[in-house]
Design a protein around this motif. Structure first.
Motif, PDB file in Angstrom:
ATOM      1  N   ILE A  57     -17.388  -6.701  -3.611  1.00 52.97           N
ATOM      2  CA  ILE A  57     -16.803  -5.381  -3.392  1.00 52.97           C
ATOM      3  C   ILE A  57     -17.188  -4.489  -4.564  1.00 52.97           C
ATOM      4  CG2 ILE A  57     -14.657  -4.081  -3.163  1.00 52.97           C
ATOM      5  CD1 ILE A  57     -13.389  -6.574  -1.926  1.00 52.97           C
ATOM      6  N   GLN A  58     -17.918  -3.432  -4.276  1.00 53.85           N
ATOM      7  CA  GLN A  58     -18.355  -2.509  -5.321  1.00 53.85           C
ATOM      8  C   GLN A  58     -17.206  -1.587  -5.723  1.00 53.85           C
ATOM      9  OE1 GLN A  58     -21.479  -3.025  -6.576  1.00 53.85           O
ATOM     10  NE2 GLN A  58     -21.454  -4.728  -5.117  1.00 53.85           N
ATOM     11  N   VAL A  59     -17.381  -0.866  -6.839  1.00 49.68           N
ATOM     12  CA  VAL A  59     -16.296  -0.048  -7.349  1.00 49.68           C
ATOM     13  C   VAL A  59     -15.904   1.047  -6.359  1.00 49.68           C
ATOM     14  CG1 VAL A  59     -17.820   1.546  -8.612  1.00 49.68           C
ATOM     15  CG2 VAL A  59     -15.443   1.222  -9.366  1.00 49.68           C
ATOM     16  N   ASP A  60     -16.876   1.623  -5.627  1.00 54.15           N
ATOM     17  CA  ASP A  60     -16.524   2.645  -4.645  1.00 54.15           C
ATOM     18  C   ASP A  60     -15.749   2.043  -3.470  1.00 54.15           C
ATOM     19  OD1 ASP A  60     -18.997   1.328  -3.961  1.00 54.15           O
ATOM     20  OD2 ASP A  60     -19.306   2.816  -2.395  1.00 54.15           O
ATOM     21  N   GLU A  61     -16.037   0.776  -3.155  1.00 54.54           N
ATOM     22  CA  GLU A  61     -15.295   0.096  -2.092  1.00 54.54           C
ATOM     23  C   GLU A  61     -13.898  -0.288  -2.569  1.00 54.54           C
ATOM     24  OE1 GLU A  61     -18.878  -2.007   0.437  1.00 54.54           O
ATOM     25  OE2 GLU A  61     -18.181  -3.011  -1.384  1.00 54.54           O
ATOM     26  N   GLN A  62     -13.786  -0.665  -3.826  1.00 58.50           N
ATOM     27  CA  GLN A  62     -12.465  -0.947  -4.381  1.00 58.50           C
ATOM     28  C   GLN A  62     -11.614   0.317  -4.365  1.00 58.50           C
ATOM     29  OE1 GLN A  62     -11.755  -4.352  -5.628  1.00 58.50           O
ATOM     30  NE2 GLN A  62      -9.765  -3.473  -5.107  1.00 58.50           N
ATOM     31  N   LEU A  63     -12.236   1.460  -4.633  1.00 56.40           N
ATOM     32  CA  LEU A  63     -11.540   2.736  -4.537  1.00 56.40           C
ATOM     33  C   LEU A  63     -11.098   2.996  -3.101  1.00 56.40           C
ATOM     34  CD1 LEU A  63     -10.610   5.513  -5.591  1.00 56.40           C
ATOM     35  CD2 LEU A  63     -12.966   6.322  -5.277  1.00 56.40           C
ATOM     36  N   ARG A  64     -11.954   2.685  -2.154  1.00 58.59           N
ATOM     37  CA  ARG A  64     -11.592   2.885  -0.747  1.00 58.59           C
ATOM     38  C   ARG A  64     -10.391   2.025  -0.361  1.00 58.59           C
ATOM     39  NH1 ARG A  64     -16.289   1.784   3.404  1.00 58.59           N
ATOM     40  NH2 ARG A  64     -17.366   2.880   1.709  1.00 58.59           N
ATOM     41  N   LEU A  65     -10.372   0.778  -0.825  1.00 56.07           N
ATOM     42  CA  LEU A  65      -9.227  -0.083  -0.562  1.00 56.07           C
ATOM     43  C   LEU A  65      -7.964   0.513  -1.180  1.00 56.07           C
ATOM     44  CD1 LEU A  65     -10.704  -3.658  -1.197  1.00 56.07           C
ATOM     45  CD2 LEU A  65     -10.142  -2.627   1.009  1.00 56.07           C
ATOM     46  N   PHE A  66      -8.095   1.012  -2.413  1.00 59.40           N
ATOM     47  CA  PHE A  66      -6.931   1.547  -3.105  1.00 59.40           C
ATOM     48  C   PHE A  66      -6.396   2.799  -2.411  1.00 59.40           C
ATOM     49  CE2 PHE A  66      -4.744   3.911  -6.500  1.00 59.40           C
ATOM     50  CZ  PHE A  66      -3.795   2.952  -6.819  1.00 59.40           C
ATOM     51  N   GLN A  67      -7.262   3.552  -1.779  1.00 61.11           N
ATOM     52  CA  GLN A  67      -6.848   4.774  -1.081  1.00 61.11           C
ATOM     53  C   GLN A  67      -6.439   4.506   0.372  1.00 61.11           C
ATOM     54  OE1 GLN A  67     -10.438   7.111  -2.019  1.00 61.11           O
ATOM     55  NE2 GLN A  67      -9.162   8.443  -3.315  1.00 61.11           N
ATOM     56  N   SER A  68      -6.420   3.242   0.755  1.00 59.62           N
ATOM     57  CA  SER A  68      -6.080   2.872   2.133  1.00 59.62           C
ATOM     58  C   SER A  68      -4.584   2.627   2.286  1.00 59.62           C
ATOM     59  CB  SER A  68      -6.846   1.615   2.550  1.00 59.62           C
ATOM     60  OG  SER A  68      -8.237   1.857   2.555  1.00 59.62           O
ATOM     61  N   ARG A  69      -4.134   2.752   3.522  1.00 65.34           N
ATOM     62  CA  ARG A  69      -2.716   2.533   3.861  1.00 65.34           C
ATOM     63  C   ARG A  69      -2.661   1.550   5.029  1.00 65.34           C
ATOM     64  NH1 ARG A  69       2.081   5.213   2.814  1.00 65.34           N
ATOM     65  NH2 ARG A  69       3.628   5.373   4.481  1.00 65.34           N
ATOM     66  N   VAL A  70      -2.018   0.414   4.823  1.00 65.92           N
ATOM     67  CA  VAL A  70      -1.948  -0.647   5.820  1.00 65.92           C
ATOM     68  C   VAL A  70      -0.486  -0.947   6.127  1.00 65.92           C
ATOM     69  CG1 VAL A  70      -2.472  -3.069   6.317  1.00 65.92           C
ATOM     70  CG2 VAL A  70      -4.147  -1.648   5.109  1.00 65.92           C
ATOM     71  N   ALA A  71      -0.163  -1.076   7.404  1.00 70.28           N
ATOM     72  CA  ALA A  71       1.192  -1.420   7.827  1.00 70.28           C
ATOM     73  C   ALA A  71       1.231  -2.888   8.232  1.00 70.28           C
ATOM     74  CB  ALA A  71       1.623  -0.546   9.006  1.00 70.28           C
ATOM     75  N   VAL A  72       2.205  -3.606   7.695  1.00 70.24           N
ATOM     76  CA  VAL A  72       2.409  -5.016   8.040  1.00 70.24           C
ATOM     77  C   VAL A  72       3.739  -5.114   8.776  1.00 70.24           C
ATOM     78  CG1 VAL A  72       2.611  -7.374   7.173  1.00 70.24           C
ATOM     79  CG2 VAL A  72       1.125  -5.733   5.992  1.00 70.24           C
ATOM     80  N   ILE A  73       3.679  -5.518  10.034  1.00 65.31           N
ATOM     81  CA  ILE A  73       4.871  -5.579  10.874  1.00 65.31           C
ATOM     82  C   ILE A  73       5.354  -7.019  10.887  1.00 65.31           C
ATOM     83  CG2 ILE A  73       5.897  -4.832  13.041  1.00 65.31           C
ATOM     84  CD1 ILE A  73       4.238  -2.700  11.520  1.00 65.31           C
ATOM     85  N   GLY A  74       6.389  -7.275  10.117  1.00 68.75           N
ATOM     86  CA  GLY A  74       6.920  -8.619   9.939  1.00 68.75           C
ATOM     87  C   GLY A  74       6.653  -9.102   8.522  1.00 68.75           C
ATOM     88  N   ALA A  96       5.793  -2.205   4.681  1.00 64.97           N
ATOM     89  CA  ALA A  96       6.342  -3.518   5.028  1.00 64.97           C
ATOM     90  C   ALA A  96       7.553  -3.316   5.933  1.00 64.97           C
ATOM     91  CB  ALA A  96       6.738  -4.275   3.765  1.00 64.97           C
ATOM     92  N   VAL A  97       7.443  -3.773   7.187  1.00 71.14           N
ATOM     93  CA  VAL A  97       8.488  -3.533   8.189  1.00 71.14           C
ATOM     94  C   VAL A  97       9.098  -4.853   8.634  1.00 71.14           C
ATOM     95  CG1 VAL A  97       9.013  -2.515  10.435  1.00 71.14           C
ATOM     96  CG2 VAL A  97       7.221  -1.503   9.006  1.00 71.14           C
ATOM     97  N   ASP A  98      10.392  -4.988   8.502  1.00 69.68           N
ATOM     98  CA  ASP A  98      11.086  -6.188   8.996  1.00 69.68           C
ATOM     99  C   ASP A  98      12.589  -5.902   8.996  1.00 69.68           C
ATOM    100  OD1 ASP A  98      12.281  -8.896   9.226  1.00 69.68           O
ATOM    101  OD2 ASP A  98      10.218  -9.571   8.940  1.00 69.68           O
TER     102      ASP A  98
END
Length: 283
Positions: A57-74, A96-98
């Protein structure tokens, strides 16, 4: 901000920014750890905590991950491992939803559970745990049931939804919601020695096809139970799918399910027909 960047660069060693420097920057300039990590990544500084990522994972991809929003249901068996791995991967915003609290029967497999936390809300415990694991990650903890009626409110801004549910009914609602919201869904399910993983993109019906013969009830996990290792395996595969989707890398499990048999140590790929394309008559 120039002073912040200069201070961070002064602390960088061999292309890596140590956590101690991030923490010192946050205190010195009265910034959140999230703000410091964002500035660092935007300026090509690779946090040392992710150094084992950087060959893939390159630094620009690590930045993309950091700027991402993920929902975990459970936030239980699957969800606990998913949340932990997303935070360690460097996904910057996690929902985080539970609705549930930890009970004694959770202790054999749910990584967020412990005897001291029995009776505590799973979502709140998840937020506290992730704050310890990676203080730069922002966690929104929601102690509520997911359903079609509240989906847009609970999952606002999410780029990917991760299914860590133990109810087929709610899982099908999540699949329908993700199609309505236009976001990918990573589906995982477990039961005993067995599990499966699939990714469904907007307009697809893989999850609905997987459960096309379902009538009622939670699923096979109610009969088979779950040991400590099955959720860890399936959750890790789900996180790998999330990572690929966010970075646009590799080949996600679209229109197919990876079935896992840990008793015989076998994996089988099962294909599903793509959803039919609806043609609009221009006339």
């Amino acid at each position: 901000m120039r002073k912040v960047i200069a201070f961070l660069k002064e602390q960088t060693r061999d292309g890596l920014l140590p956590w101690s420097a991030q923490d010192a920057t946050a205190q010195r300039f009265k910034l959140s750890h999230a703000a410091v990590e964002l500035v660092a990544l935007q300026n090509g500084l690779f946090p040392a905590r992710y150094q084992r990522n950087r060959n893939m994972i390159q630094v620009d991809e690590q930045l993309r991950l950091f700027q991402s929003r993920v929902a975990v249901i459970g936030c239980g068996g699957l969800g606990g491992y998913v949340l932990e791995e997303l935070a360690r991967l460097g996904v910057g915003q996690i929902i985080a939803v539970d609705p549930d609290i930890f009970e004694e029967h959770n202790l054999n497999r749910q990584i967020l559970s412990s005897p001291a936390l029995l009776g505590q809300p799973k979502a709140a415990v998840a937020a506290e745990r992730l704050a310890q694991v990676n203080p730069a990650v922002t966690v929104t903890a929601i102690q509520d049931y997911f359903c079609l009626d509240n989906g847009f409110e609970l999952l606002a801004g999410a780029q990917v939804a991760v299914d860590a549910l133990d109810s087929i009914s709610y899982r099908l609602q999540l699949a329908e919601f993700c199609n309505q919201a236009g976001i990918p869904m990573v589906h995982g399910a477990i039961g005993g020695w067995y599990g499966h993983v699939a990714s469904q993109f907007p307009g697809e019906t893989t999850v609905q096809q997987i459960y096309r013969h379902w009538v009622a009830g939670k699923g096979i996990e109610q009969q088979l139970g779950n040991p400590s290792f099955t959720p860890a395996v399936v959750a890790s595969l789900e996180v790998a799918e999330v990572c690929k989707i966010l970075l646009g890398k590799g080949e996600p499990l679209r229109n197919r399910k990876l079935a896992i048999d840990l008793l015989e140590m076998e994996m089988q790929e099962i294909s599903y027909a793509p959803a039919p394309v609806t043609l609009v008559d221009a006339a």
